[in-house]
Design a protein around this motif. Sequence first.
Motif, PDB file in Angstrom:
ATOM      1  N   UNK A   1       2.015  -0.068 -14.092  1.00  0.00           N
ATOM      2  CA  UNK A   1       2.303   1.051 -12.250  1.00  0.00           C
ATOM      3  C   UNK A   1       1.905   1.462 -11.794  1.00  0.00           C
ATOM      4  N   UNK A   2       2.566   3.182 -13.275  1.00  0.00           N
ATOM      5  CA  UNK A   2       2.232   4.935 -12.112  1.00  0.00           C
ATOM      6  C   UNK A   2       0.930   5.029 -12.647  1.00  0.00           C
ATOM      7  N   UNK A   3       0.088   4.556 -13.266  1.00  0.00           N
ATOM      8  CA  UNK A   3      -1.709   4.844 -13.674  1.00  0.00           C
ATOM      9  C   UNK A   3      -2.450   4.404 -12.635  1.00  0.00           C
ATOM     10  N   UNK A   4      -1.638   2.835 -11.897  1.00  0.00           N
ATOM     11  CA  UNK A   4      -2.189   2.453 -10.682  1.00  0.00           C
ATOM     12  C   UNK A   4      -1.705   3.386  -9.327  1.00  0.00           C
ATOM     13  N   UNK A   5      -0.765   2.988  -8.865  1.00  0.00           N
ATOM     14  CA  UNK A   5      -0.223   4.548  -8.289  1.00  0.00           C
ATOM     15  C   UNK A   5      -1.034   5.986  -7.784  1.00  0.00           C
ATOM     16  N   UNK A   6      -0.956   6.331  -9.610  1.00  0.00           N
ATOM     17  CA  UNK A   6      -1.887   8.022  -9.666  1.00  0.00           C
ATOM     18  C   UNK A   6      -3.355   7.580  -8.649  1.00  0.00           C
ATOM     19  N   UNK A   7      -3.469   6.234  -9.923  1.00  0.00           N
ATOM     20  CA  UNK A   7      -4.857   6.675  -9.994  1.00  0.00           C
ATOM     21  C   UNK A   7      -5.667   5.905  -8.120  1.00  0.00           C
TER      22      UNK A   7
ATOM     23  N   UNK B   1      -7.327  -1.959  -5.911  1.00  0.00           N
ATOM     24  CA  UNK B   1      -5.956  -0.920  -5.901  1.00  0.00           C
ATOM     25  C   UNK B   1      -5.133  -1.604  -5.478  1.00  0.00           C
ATOM     26  N   UNK B   2      -4.577  -2.146  -4.340  1.00  0.00           N
ATOM     27  CA  UNK B   2      -3.338  -2.098  -4.034  1.00  0.00           C
ATOM     28  C   UNK B   2      -3.538  -3.507  -4.012  1.00  0.00           C
ATOM     29  N   UNK B   3      -4.176  -4.319  -4.223  1.00  0.00           N
ATOM     30  CA  UNK B   3      -3.820  -5.888  -4.887  1.00  0.00           C
ATOM     31  C   UNK B   3      -3.755  -6.247  -6.055  1.00  0.00           C
ATOM     32  N   UNK B   4      -4.207  -4.982  -6.902  1.00  0.00           N
ATOM     33  CA  UNK B   4      -3.473  -5.064  -8.116  1.00  0.00           C
ATOM     34  C   UNK B   4      -2.123  -4.373  -8.338  1.00  0.00           C
ATOM     35  N   UNK B   5      -1.947  -3.501  -7.638  1.00  0.00           N
ATOM     36  CA  UNK B   5      -0.766  -3.215  -7.739  1.00  0.00           C
ATOM     37  C   UNK B   5       0.894  -3.685  -7.328  1.00  0.00           C
TER      38      UNK B   5
ATOM     39  N   UNK C   1       0.402  -7.188  -7.951  1.00  0.00           N
ATOM     40  CA  UNK C   1      -0.147  -8.602  -8.983  1.00  0.00           C
ATOM     41  C   UNK C   1       1.361  -7.947 -10.063  1.00  0.00           C
ATOM     42  N   UNK C   2       0.780  -6.476 -10.088  1.00  0.00           N
ATOM     43  CA  UNK C   2       2.113  -5.828 -11.724  1.00  0.00           C
ATOM     44  C   UNK C   2       3.388  -6.155 -10.700  1.00  0.00           C
ATOM     45  N   UNK C   3       3.736  -5.067  -9.616  1.00  0.00           N
ATOM     46  CA  UNK C   3       4.768  -5.993  -8.801  1.00  0.00           C
ATOM     47  C   UNK C   3       5.553  -7.282  -9.031  1.00  0.00           C
ATOM     48  N   UNK C   4       4.927  -7.990  -8.979  1.00  0.00           N
ATOM     49  CA  UNK C   4       5.240  -9.384  -8.744  1.00  0.00           C
ATOM     50  C   UNK C   4       5.570  -9.925 -10.459  1.00  0.00           C
ATOM     51  N   UNK C   5       5.193  -9.895 -11.211  1.00  0.00           N
ATOM     52  CA  UNK C   5       4.931  -9.895 -12.631  1.00  0.00           C
ATOM     53  C   UNK C   5       6.471  -8.665 -13.154  1.00  0.00           C
ATOM     54  N   UNK C   6       6.722  -7.632 -13.003  1.00  0.00           N
ATOM     55  CA  UNK C   6       7.674  -6.767 -12.904  1.00  0.00           C
ATOM     56  C   UNK C   6       9.169  -7.309 -12.444  1.00  0.00           C
TER      57      UNK C   6
END
Length: 87
Positions: free
Chosen positions: A1-7, A31-35, A37-42
Amino acid sequence: MVVLMLLSFLVDKLASESVGPPQLVWLLIPLFALQAFVWRKAQVIINVSCHDPDGQSNDRFTAANFFWMALGALYWALFLVGASATL
C-alpha cells in the motif's frame, strides 16, 4: 500500500510540474483503483483478525461519526471558499 501511495504521489507531482507527457495524469486512475482494491483486502483481513468477519460491530454511523463528518465538511467548505477567494 505504501508503494502504491508513493507511486501515486510521484505521478501527481510529475504531472503538476509538467515533467513528462501530459497523459501521465491518467495513470492516477488505475493507481487509485488498485489502492481501493488493496484497502478492501486489508479491511477483510482486519475484520477476520478481530473475530468479526462481517464487520457487524462497526456497520452503523454513531453520533461521533456524524460529528467528524460535519467537521470534515466544514473544513472542505472553508477550503473551497478560501480557494475561490484567491482566484
